[in-house]
Design a protein around this motif. Structure first.
Motif, PDB file in Angstrom:
ATOM      1  N   ALA A  46       8.962   6.788 -24.190  1.00  0.00           N
ATOM      2  CA  ALA A  46       8.919   5.775 -23.133  1.00  0.00           C
ATOM      3  C   ALA A  46       8.255   4.497 -23.627  1.00  0.00           C
ATOM      4  O   ALA A  46       8.712   3.376 -23.335  1.00  0.00           O
ATOM      5  N   PHE A  47       7.175   4.674 -24.407  1.00  0.00           N
ATOM      6  CA  PHE A  47       6.486   3.502 -24.941  1.00  0.00           C
ATOM      7  C   PHE A  47       7.380   2.745 -25.923  1.00  0.00           C
ATOM      8  O   PHE A  47       7.430   1.515 -25.923  1.00  0.00           O
ATOM      9  N   LYS A  48       8.100   3.503 -26.741  1.00  0.00           N
ATOM     10  CA  LYS A  48       9.004   2.883 -27.715  1.00  0.00           C
ATOM     11  C   LYS A  48      10.098   2.108 -26.999  1.00  0.00           C
ATOM     12  O   LYS A  48      10.436   0.976 -27.384  1.00  0.00           O
ATOM     13  N   GLU A  49      10.632   2.728 -25.955  1.00  0.00           N
ATOM     14  CA  GLU A  49      11.667   2.055 -25.179  1.00  0.00           C
ATOM     15  C   GLU A  49      11.116   0.778 -24.549  1.00  0.00           C
ATOM     16  O   GLU A  49      11.765  -0.275 -24.564  1.00  0.00           O
ATOM     17  N   ALA A  50       9.904   0.880 -24.014  1.00  0.00           N
ATOM     18  CA  ALA A  50       9.284  -0.289 -23.374  1.00  0.00           C
ATOM     19  C   ALA A  50       9.008  -1.384 -24.399  1.00  0.00           C
ATOM     20  O   ALA A  50       9.196  -2.578 -24.126  1.00  0.00           O
TER      21      ALA A  50
END
Length: 318
Positions: A46-50
């Motif tokens: 999720a952090f990578k996507e964000a």
């Protein structure tokens, strides 16, 4: 007094105490650890996507919100930091936007810088320039624009310096070469002016000086003066041509003198003196002059009488 009973080893080892194994607890811990690992992976994803989304948005923002080079230079003239015109650093969005903005600023200032260098190069072509001013202009142009870019992104500032250093160096090399040519042309003109006056100086020396040694020395002084000026041009071909021109002028001045009544009353008498090597006050100077060349030049200048005398002399000699 009665003795207390003491412990005495029996020699037998106690049996192992059985351990309790709670299988349900171990399974619960393993399950918890698995869940935590899954949650970590989900959080990382999720952090990578964000982060990727923030970066994309930052790149788009930077491309669409580019401060102009004019705004940046005006801010610097007013004593403000051009960095304030760009996206704020410190976040993925801000860093990405700022990177794009800095790259666009570098491209724009490179175009402006090269346009200024082109104008400077054109000025160099005209020959109306000062070499020190050319160098100062290139340095100021590079340093000023690079400072504006580096205030936003140091890496882009270094790229700009590298690019402009190459372009600026080409203009400076051209300026130094043209400057050298201008200096050389000035020295050639000076040498030509000096050589132009030589004919009169040599002729006056031959007329006014009667001492053979002093006369020869004065001609040598004039010769050295002309050669020194020619050598300063650094042009071997010009030095050679100057030497040849000077020698011709000396030869012509001697011919003029031998044609005068001061040297001989008639051309035939002059030919006799030349052939015998009797040059009077020119005796020392003639040690540096080819006698055959002098005779040939004299005959060409003296006319029919000298030509007839020369023919007769050759017939008698045969």
């Amino acid at each position: 007094m009665a003795e207390l009973p003491r412990y005495q080893s029996t020699g037998y080892l106690p049996a192992d105490v059985p351990r309790l194994d709670f299988a349900n607890i171990k399974e619960s811990v393993a399950m918890t650890q698995g869940i935590n690992a899954s949650l970590d992976r989900l959080a990382g994803f999720a952090f990578k996507e964000a982060a990727e989304k923030a970066q994309r948005e930052g790149l788009q923002y930077g491309a669409e919100n580019m401060p102009s080079a004019e705004q940046v230079m005006r801010a610097m003239e007013e004593g403000k930091s051009p960095s304030e015109l760009f996206a704020k650093p410190g976040t993925i969005f801000g860093d990405a936007a700022r990177k794009v903005q800095a790259g666009q600023l570098r491209s724009e200032l490179e175009v402006l810088g090269r346009q200024e260098l082109a104008k400077l190069s054109a000025t160099v072509e005209t020959g109306t320039f000062n070499l020190q001013e050319v160098q100062t202009t290139i340095k100021s142009l590079t340093a000023g624009y690079a400072r504006a870019i580096s205030a936003v992104d140091a890496e882009e500032g270094l790229k700009f310096r590298s690019s402009m250093a190459t372009a600026g160096n080409s203009v400076y090399v051209k300026a130094t070469e043209n400057f050298a040519k201008i200096v050389a042309q000035g020295k050639i003109a000076l040498a030509d002016d000096a050589l132009a006056a030589t004919s009169t100086i040599i002729a006056d020396t031959l007329k006014s000086e009667n001492d053979p040694k002093i006369l020869s020395d004065r001609i040598m002084i004039e010769r050295n003066r002309i050669f020194e000026v020619a050598m300063q041009t650094g042009d071997p071909a010009f030095v050679k041509s100057t030497r040849e021109d000077f020698n011709k002028k000396v030869l012509n001045a001697i011919v003029d003198y031998t044609l005068s009544p001061t040297f001989a009353d008639t051309p035939s008498q002059a030919i006799k003196l030349i052939e015998s090597g009797n040059f009077g006050k020119l005796s020392e100077l003639m040690k540096t002059v080819d006698r055959d060349k002098l005779k040939k030049a004299y005959i060409e200048r003296a006319g029919e009488e000298a030509t007839m005398w020369d023919r007769a002399s050759k017939l008698n000699a045969s």
